[in-house]
Structures are given as structure tokens and as C-alpha cells.
Enzyme design. Structure first.
Site, PDB file in Angstrom:
ATOM      1  N   THR A 165       0.827  -1.334   0.030  1.00  0.00           N
ATOM      2  CA  THR A 165      -0.071   0.030   0.026  1.00  0.00           C
ATOM      3  C   THR A 165       0.852   1.322  -0.136  1.00  0.00           C
ATOM      4  O   THR A 165       2.016   1.195   0.562  1.00  0.00           O
ATOM      5  CB  THR A 165      -0.885   0.059   1.232  1.00  0.00           C
ATOM      6  OG1 THR A 165      -1.497   1.412   1.447  1.00  0.00           O
ATOM      7  CG2 THR A 165       0.001  -0.467   2.491  1.00  0.00           C
ATOM      8  N   ASP A 166       0.299   2.140  -0.513  1.00  0.00           N
ATOM      9  CA  ASP A 166       0.912   3.779  -0.616  1.00  0.00           C
ATOM     10  C   ASP A 166       1.150   4.087   0.885  1.00  0.00           C
ATOM     11  O   ASP A 166       1.774   5.001   1.087  1.00  0.00           O
ATOM     12  CB  ASP A 166       0.110   4.618  -1.330  1.00  0.00           C
ATOM     13  CG  ASP A 166      -1.118   5.053  -0.896  1.00  0.00           C
ATOM     14  OD1 ASP A 166      -1.754   4.517   0.150  1.00  0.00           O
ATOM     15  OD2 ASP A 166      -1.632   6.066  -1.638  1.00  0.00           O
ATOM     16  N   GLU A 167       0.428   3.420   1.920  1.00  0.00           N
ATOM     17  CA  GLU A 167       0.514   4.094   3.229  1.00  0.00           C
ATOM     18  C   GLU A 167       1.674   3.842   3.920  1.00  0.00           C
ATOM     19  O   GLU A 167       2.153   4.515   4.939  1.00  0.00           O
ATOM     20  CB  GLU A 167      -0.941   3.487   4.065  1.00  0.00           C
ATOM     21  CG  GLU A 167      -1.927   3.918   3.542  1.00  0.00           C
ATOM     22  CD  GLU A 167      -3.361   3.515   4.257  1.00  0.00           C
ATOM     23  OE1 GLU A 167      -3.188   3.514   5.415  1.00  0.00           O
ATOM     24  OE2 GLU A 167      -4.369   3.151   3.767  1.00  0.00           O
ATOM     25  N   TYR A 204      -1.267  -0.520  11.174  1.00  0.00           N
ATOM     26  CA  TYR A 204      -1.613  -1.144   9.906  1.00  0.00           C
ATOM     27  C   TYR A 204      -0.410  -0.662   8.936  1.00  0.00           C
ATOM     28  O   TYR A 204       0.288  -1.790   8.332  1.00  0.00           O
ATOM     29  CB  TYR A 204      -2.912  -0.645   9.261  1.00  0.00           C
ATOM     30  CG  TYR A 204      -3.005  -0.800   7.711  1.00  0.00           C
ATOM     31  CD1 TYR A 204      -3.265  -2.294   7.354  1.00  0.00           C
ATOM     32  CD2 TYR A 204      -2.981   0.135   6.762  1.00  0.00           C
ATOM     33  CE1 TYR A 204      -3.313  -2.369   5.831  1.00  0.00           C
ATOM     34  CE2 TYR A 204      -3.034  -0.184   5.468  1.00  0.00           C
ATOM     35  CZ  TYR A 204      -3.167  -1.423   5.037  1.00  0.00           C
ATOM     36  OH  TYR A 204      -3.512  -1.912   3.795  1.00  0.00           O
ATOM     37  N   LYS A 225       2.485  -3.409   7.286  1.00  0.00           N
ATOM     38  CA  LYS A 225       2.656  -3.524   5.766  1.00  0.00           C
ATOM     39  C   LYS A 225       4.142  -3.294   5.567  1.00  0.00           C
ATOM     40  O   LYS A 225       4.691  -3.931   4.733  1.00  0.00           O
ATOM     41  CB  LYS A 225       1.558  -2.509   5.089  1.00  0.00           C
ATOM     42  CG  LYS A 225       0.187  -3.056   5.217  1.00  0.00           C
ATOM     43  CD  LYS A 225      -0.274  -4.501   4.819  1.00  0.00           C
ATOM     44  CE  LYS A 225      -0.164  -4.558   3.180  1.00  0.00           C
ATOM     45  NZ  LYS A 225      -0.491  -5.989   2.725  1.00  0.00           N
ATOM     46  N   PRO A 230     -19.976   9.500   9.312  1.00  0.00           N
ATOM     47  CA  PRO A 230     -19.043  10.416  10.244  1.00  0.00           C
ATOM     48  C   PRO A 230     -17.716  11.015   9.509  1.00  0.00           C
ATOM     49  O   PRO A 230     -17.241  10.252   8.638  1.00  0.00           O
ATOM     50  CB  PRO A 230     -18.556   9.022  10.905  1.00  0.00           C
ATOM     51  CG  PRO A 230     -19.143   8.011  10.379  1.00  0.00           C
ATOM     52  CD  PRO A 230     -19.863   8.274   9.475  1.00  0.00           C
TER      53      PRO A 230
END
Ligand code: NAD
Ligand code: TYD
Length: 350
Positions: A135-137, A160, A164, A215
């Protein structure tokens, strides 16, 4: 015939990938290993129940005996690892589970793969590849300008993204140390059919339809870079076939939107297409996510230039297709949220 071990293939992106591959190729066999957490739903794969090219196995990527047995039973050409805990909010509550599945599960998969594909005598089997879906995260968070490149240093913030990143480093280590044939893809936020309604897009649609609050974390101005899931599947297929061994490929379509833009888009689509008015009054500002990354923006220049990948679905088309899919599949949404159907169908596969 190429044989794939796809892990996490009952989840959102994994199931889209399995369906994409079996639709595109006739000479592909997929063994789908998934432990069916709350996020894995065999209903996503209902259309494959009678397809002999798809074999579902309920199990954990961390189970060395099971994974080794699968390698003995099927001679895999490719391993594609989607299996993960994938929701940032859950990772803040349960970091250990994310480390266990995402880091240790990946290490087990790497080890079993190496044991099956490598011998001292003959080296690595020919034409095989392990692809880690990342992931780019892992790159962290951006300011108002700039993009993540493949050589941007990893700077994850949430449990998270840290898990990763840990997995990415282990995959890289197997490539560097053992010359294991690997690739890593790092994709931006996906949206599309079969996404569990805890993630922003399906959660908004579900809540709009049930007239529940929408939300908004913080000021709603955090930016995510959105890609239609089929374009991610296409990228993974191309990297498997054409990716240069050892390389990382960023995947994204330069579709940056603030969360408020996404929320307003969903509301306006529902209002134009459903006979029940949803008002902006449902929008509810709530406490911000802890450590909330401000902006993600990924540069897909390398995969475009080197492999010829490009996204086929624009954001406007993709988001409308996606909202329509959820409206047409309200039963799916009801089933995955209550879990009853999942329990029933899981029994069928045992
Ligand atoms: P998801 O949560 O929808 O699916 C994860 C799947 O993995 C589920 O089917 C679950 O049952 C399975 N799983 C979990 N633990 C397992 C284990 N120990 N053994 C076997 N199976 C297990 O996630 P997703 O959104 O489809 O993401 C798939 C992958 O893509 C993840 O690795 C994620 O980090 C990555 N990714 C996701 C996005 C996104 O926007 N969703 C973007 C980039 C990368
Ligand atoms: P999410 O779909 O959880 O993906 P990620 O955190 O991996 O990017 O969230 C996307 C964005 O939407 C993120 O900035 C958090 C925000 N968000 C909300 O404002 N409200 C919500 O209810 C959720 C789930 C997310």
C-alpha cells in the site's frame, strides 16, 4: 496452464482479482487461501462455485504445514499475497493482530515459498514469482505538494501501515538475501464492488441508505488518492507477467479527493438516483482518527513507462459504477454486515 496461490482472495481486492483473472484467462488455475475473517466473504465468489479453475481453501497464511502441503499438492507458478488485516481504525485497537497476520503471516508465506521453489542444487525454479500486495500508506503522509515515488523512504504511522512496511522489508530481504524472485506493488486507496462497509466509500453508501450519520473524521480535509479496483487488478497481473524481478511498482491514477468531496459525491448520487432524499444534515463531524495521515498521492510513472499500465476507469465513472453496484446489491451489504450468510456459506465449503 499457470497455477496461482492467491491469499486473501475472499476479501475485497483479492476476490476482484480472482474474478478478473478467471474472466480474462482460460489457462489459469487459482488456489485461493483465505482464513475468512470478518472481511472475507465467499459470497463474493459465488459465481465461481462450479468453476474447476478456482479451488478455495479455508486456512491461515501463518500455518506452515498447510501452506507447505498446498505447495506439494499444486505446483504454483505464482504467489500473490493479498491476505492481511487492512483497516487502520482496527489496527489502532488491535496492533498485535496486525503484526501477527501482516508481518509474521507474510514471513511464513515467504519461507514456505522459498522451501518449495529453491534447492541448493538447482537454485530457484524457473519462471516463478512471489508478489506482495502493499500500500502507499507505507510511505507515510504528504504535505500539500509532491508525490510518493518508489524510492521515497518508508515512514509508516499507523499500526496497519507499519505492519505492511514490516512485511515489505521482509519481502525485500528475501529478494536481497536469497535472490528470491519477488515484486512489491504499492497501490493507493481502492474503491469498487465487494468492499466491506467499514471503509469510507461503502460505509457512506450503507449509512446513506439506512439514514445513519455519515462520520467525518477531523475537518474532512484529509486527502486520499482513489483507484477503481479493476485497475489495481490489471496492474498486479501486469507486474506478475512483466515486472522486473526485485522491483517495487507504485500503482495509482492521480485521483486525489478530500473526504468531504467523497461524502458530497455519494450524497448527490443517492439523491439523483434513489427515491429517498438524503440530506447533508447526516454529515457528522466526529473526533479525528489518532495519527490521521493528512494526504496520500502516488506517482505511477514507473509502472506506466516500464510496463505500459494505465488506469482505464476515470474517478467519475468508477465512483458512479461503484455506488450503483451497492444499490443493486443491497442483499450483499445486508449479508456481510449481519454475518449470517457468511456463516452459512462457510459451512458449505467445509
Ligand atoms: P480485506 O480486508 O477486504 O481482505 C483481506 C482478506 O484477507 C480477507 O478475505 C481475510 O479473510 C483474509 N485474511 C486475513 N487474515 C488472513 C490470514 N491470516 N490468512 C489468510 N487469509 C487472511 O482487504 P483488501 O482491502 O482487499 O486488501 C487486500 C490487500 O491489499 C491487503 O494486503 C492490503 O494491505 C492491500 N491494499 C489495500 C488497499 C485498499 O484500498 N483496500 C490499497 C492498497 C493495498
Ligand atoms: P479508510 O477507508 O479507512 O481508508 P484509509 O484510512 O486506509 O485511507 O478511510 C479513508 C479516509 O476517510 C481516511 O482519511 C479516514 C476517513 N474516514 C472518515 O472520515 N470517516 C469514516 O467513517 C471512515 C471509515 C474513514
Amino acid at each position: 496452464m499457470k497455477t496461482y496461490l492467491v491469499t486473501g482472495g475472499a476479501g475485497f481486492i483479492g476476490s476482484n482479482f480472482v474474478l478478473y483473472m478467471l474472466d480474462k484467462y482460460f489457462d489459469v488455475k487459482i488456489v485461493n487461501l483465505d482464513s475468512l475473517t470478518y472481511a472475507g466473504n465467499l459470497e463474493n465468489l459465488k459465481s465461481l462455485e462450479k468453476n474447476p479453475h478456482h479451488i478455495f481453501v479455508k486456512g491461515d497464511i501463518g500455518d506452515a504445514e498447510l501452506v507447505s502441503d498446498l505447495f506439494k499438492k499444486y505446483s504454483f507458478d505464482y504467489v500473490v499475497n493479498f491476505a492481511a488485516e487492512s483497516h487502520v481504525d482496527r489496527s489502532i485497537k488491535e496492533p498485535e493482530l496486525f503484526a501477527k497476520t501482516n508481518v509474521m503471516g507474510t514471513v511464513n508465506l515467504l519461507n514456505c515459498t522459498k522451501n518449495a521453489w529453491y534447492t541448493e542444487e538447482n537454485g530457484w525454479a524457473k519462471g516463478v514469482k512471489y508478489l506482495q500486495v502493499s500500500t502507499d500508506e507505507v510511505y507515510g503522509s504528504l504535505g500539500d505538494t509532491g508525490f510518493f515515488m518508489e524510492d521515497t523512504p518508508l515512514d509508516p504511522h499507523s499500526p496497519y501501515s507499519a505492519s505492511k512496511a514490516g512485511a515489505d522489508f521482509m519481502v525485500k530481504a528475501y529478494g536481497d538475501t536469497f535472490q528470491m524472485p519477488i515484486n512489491i506493488t504499492r497501490c493507493s486507496n481502492n474503491y469498487g464492488p465487494y468492499q466491506f462497509p467499514e471503509k469510507l466509500v461503502p460505509l457512506l453508501i450503507n449509512n446513506c441508505l439506512n439514514h445513519k450519520d455519515l462520520p467525518i473524521y477531523g475537518d474532512g480535509l484529509n486527502v486520499r488518492d482513489w483507484l477503481f479496483v479493476a485497475d489495481h487488478c490489471k496492474a498486479i497481473d501486469m507486474v506478475l507477467r512483466q515486472g522486473v524481478l526485485g522491483e517495487v511498482y507504485n500503482v495509482g491514477g492521480h485521483n486525489e479527493r478530500t473526504n468531504l468531496q467523497i461524502i458530497k459525491k455519494v450524497i448527490s448520487y443517492i439523491n439523483e438516483n434513489v427515491d429517498e432524499e438524503v440530506t447533508e444534515k447526516l454529515m457528522t463531524y466526529v473526533e479525528d482518527r489518532k495519527g490521521h495521515d493528512k494526504r496520500y498521492g502516488i506517482a505511477p510513472d514507473k509502472i506506466k513507462a516500464d510496463l505500459g499500465w494505465y488506469p482505464e476507469t476515470t474517478f467519475e465513472v468508477g465512483i458512479e459504477k461503484t455506488i450503483k453496484w451497492y444499490l443493486d446489491n443491497k442483499e450483499w451489504m445486508a449479508n456481510v454486515t449481519t454475518g449470517d450468510y457468511q456463516k452459512y456459506i462457510t459451512k458449505m465449503y467445509k
